[in-house]
Design a protein around this motif. Sequence first.
Motif, PDB file in Angstrom:
ATOM      1  N   GLY A 182      46.178  39.795  46.298  1.00  0.00           N
ATOM      2  CA  GLY A 182      45.988  41.182  45.897  1.00  0.00           C
ATOM      3  C   GLY A 182      45.096  41.952  46.844  1.00  0.00           C
ATOM      4  O   GLY A 182      44.630  41.447  47.869  1.00  0.00           O
ATOM      5  N   ALA A 183      44.874  43.189  46.481  1.00  0.00           N
ATOM      6  CA  ALA A 183      44.082  44.097  47.306  1.00  0.00           C
ATOM      7  C   ALA A 183      42.590  43.790  47.157  1.00  0.00           C
ATOM      8  O   ALA A 183      42.126  43.518  46.040  1.00  0.00           O
ATOM      9  CB  ALA A 183      44.356  45.535  46.895  1.00  0.00           C
ATOM     10  N   PRO A 184      41.842  43.839  48.257  1.00  0.00           N
ATOM     11  CA  PRO A 184      40.398  43.615  48.164  1.00  0.00           C
ATOM     12  C   PRO A 184      39.702  44.543  47.163  1.00  0.00           C
ATOM     13  O   PRO A 184      38.789  44.122  46.463  1.00  0.00           O
ATOM     14  CB  PRO A 184      39.908  43.874  49.590  1.00  0.00           C
ATOM     15  CG  PRO A 184      41.085  43.561  50.448  1.00  0.00           C
ATOM     16  CD  PRO A 184      42.278  44.004  49.641  1.00  0.00           C
ATOM     17  N   ARG A 185      40.156  45.798  47.060  1.00  0.00           N
ATOM     18  CA  ARG A 185      39.502  46.743  46.155  1.00  0.00           C
ATOM     19  C   ARG A 185      39.586  46.263  44.713  1.00  0.00           C
ATOM     20  O   ARG A 185      38.650  46.469  43.929  1.00  0.00           O
ATOM     21  CB  ARG A 185      40.143  48.123  46.311  1.00  0.00           C
ATOM     22  CG  ARG A 185      39.546  49.245  45.470  1.00  0.00           C
ATOM     23  CD  ARG A 185      38.085  49.583  45.810  1.00  0.00           C
ATOM     24  NE  ARG A 185      37.831  49.800  47.198  1.00  0.00           N
ATOM     25  CZ  ARG A 185      37.861  50.971  47.842  1.00  0.00           C
ATOM     26  NH1 ARG A 185      38.155  52.077  47.183  1.00  0.00           N
ATOM     27  NH2 ARG A 185      37.576  51.040  49.128  1.00  0.00           N
ATOM     28  N   THR A 186      40.668  45.606  44.354  1.00  0.00           N
ATOM     29  CA  THR A 186      40.799  45.063  43.001  1.00  0.00           C
ATOM     30  C   THR A 186      39.697  44.046  42.739  1.00  0.00           C
ATOM     31  O   THR A 186      39.069  44.061  41.670  1.00  0.00           O
ATOM     32  CB  THR A 186      42.188  44.405  42.817  1.00  0.00           C
ATOM     33  OG1 THR A 186      43.189  45.392  43.067  1.00  0.00           O
ATOM     34  CG2 THR A 186      42.346  43.829  41.421  1.00  0.00           C
ATOM     35  N   TRP A 187      39.457  43.170  43.704  1.00  0.00           N
ATOM     36  CA  TRP A 187      38.398  42.159  43.571  1.00  0.00           C
ATOM     37  C   TRP A 187      37.025  42.810  43.575  1.00  0.00           C
ATOM     38  O   TRP A 187      36.123  42.359  42.854  1.00  0.00           O
ATOM     39  CB  TRP A 187      38.519  41.113  44.686  1.00  0.00           C
ATOM     40  CG  TRP A 187      39.716  40.247  44.506  1.00  0.00           C
ATOM     41  CD1 TRP A 187      40.925  40.367  45.138  1.00  0.00           C
ATOM     42  CD2 TRP A 187      39.849  39.153  43.606  1.00  0.00           C
ATOM     43  NE1 TRP A 187      41.789  39.401  44.686  1.00  0.00           N
ATOM     44  CE2 TRP A 187      41.157  38.643  43.744  1.00  0.00           C
ATOM     45  CE3 TRP A 187      38.993  38.552  42.691  1.00  0.00           C
ATOM     46  CZ2 TRP A 187      41.620  37.558  43.027  1.00  0.00           C
ATOM     47  CZ3 TRP A 187      39.455  37.465  41.965  1.00  0.00           C
ATOM     48  CH2 TRP A 187      40.749  36.985  42.127  1.00  0.00           C
ATOM     49  N   THR A 188      36.858  43.855  44.367  1.00  0.00           N
ATOM     50  CA  THR A 188      35.580  44.571  44.396  1.00  0.00           C
ATOM     51  C   THR A 188      35.273  45.150  43.017  1.00  0.00           C
ATOM     52  O   THR A 188      34.172  44.975  42.484  1.00  0.00           O
ATOM     53  CB  THR A 188      35.608  45.690  45.449  1.00  0.00           C
ATOM     54  OG1 THR A 188      35.718  45.088  46.744  1.00  0.00           O
ATOM     55  CG2 THR A 188      34.361  46.557  45.391  1.00  0.00           C
TER      56      THR A 188
END
Length: 126
Positions: free
Chosen positions: A39-45
């Motif tokens: 997934g997208a890094p922003r989701t993890w952030t």
Amino acid sequence: MPRSERSPLLLAGLLATAGAAHFASPRQFDATIPSALPGAPRTWTYASGAAELALAAGLALPSTRKAAALATAAFFVGVFPANVKMAVDWRHRPAPQKAAAIGRLPLQLPLVLWARSVARTAEARS
């Protein structure tokens, strides 16, 4: 307020500040997300920021403190790969930034121990 009662609130404050920072300045956190995660890094952030805010709330309440403290210790272990990635990525940056990134690595151990101490104190009060 006795020291043993301040400690969980200080840890909660640290987590709340870090959690809010994930939403206020997400780009700096996106860069620490290991590429192996889907997934997208922003989701993890955002997910890690929300987790920090939830852990802070749990630590602030005596009724949930023990469980939140144990979850906080696990969280600190879980985010260690992001700190390693940051240290590797920042190895060619100016000395102060490089030192800050490398300095975060050994800081994880006292944070884990602090969270475990909060859990033990909460258990003793139960």
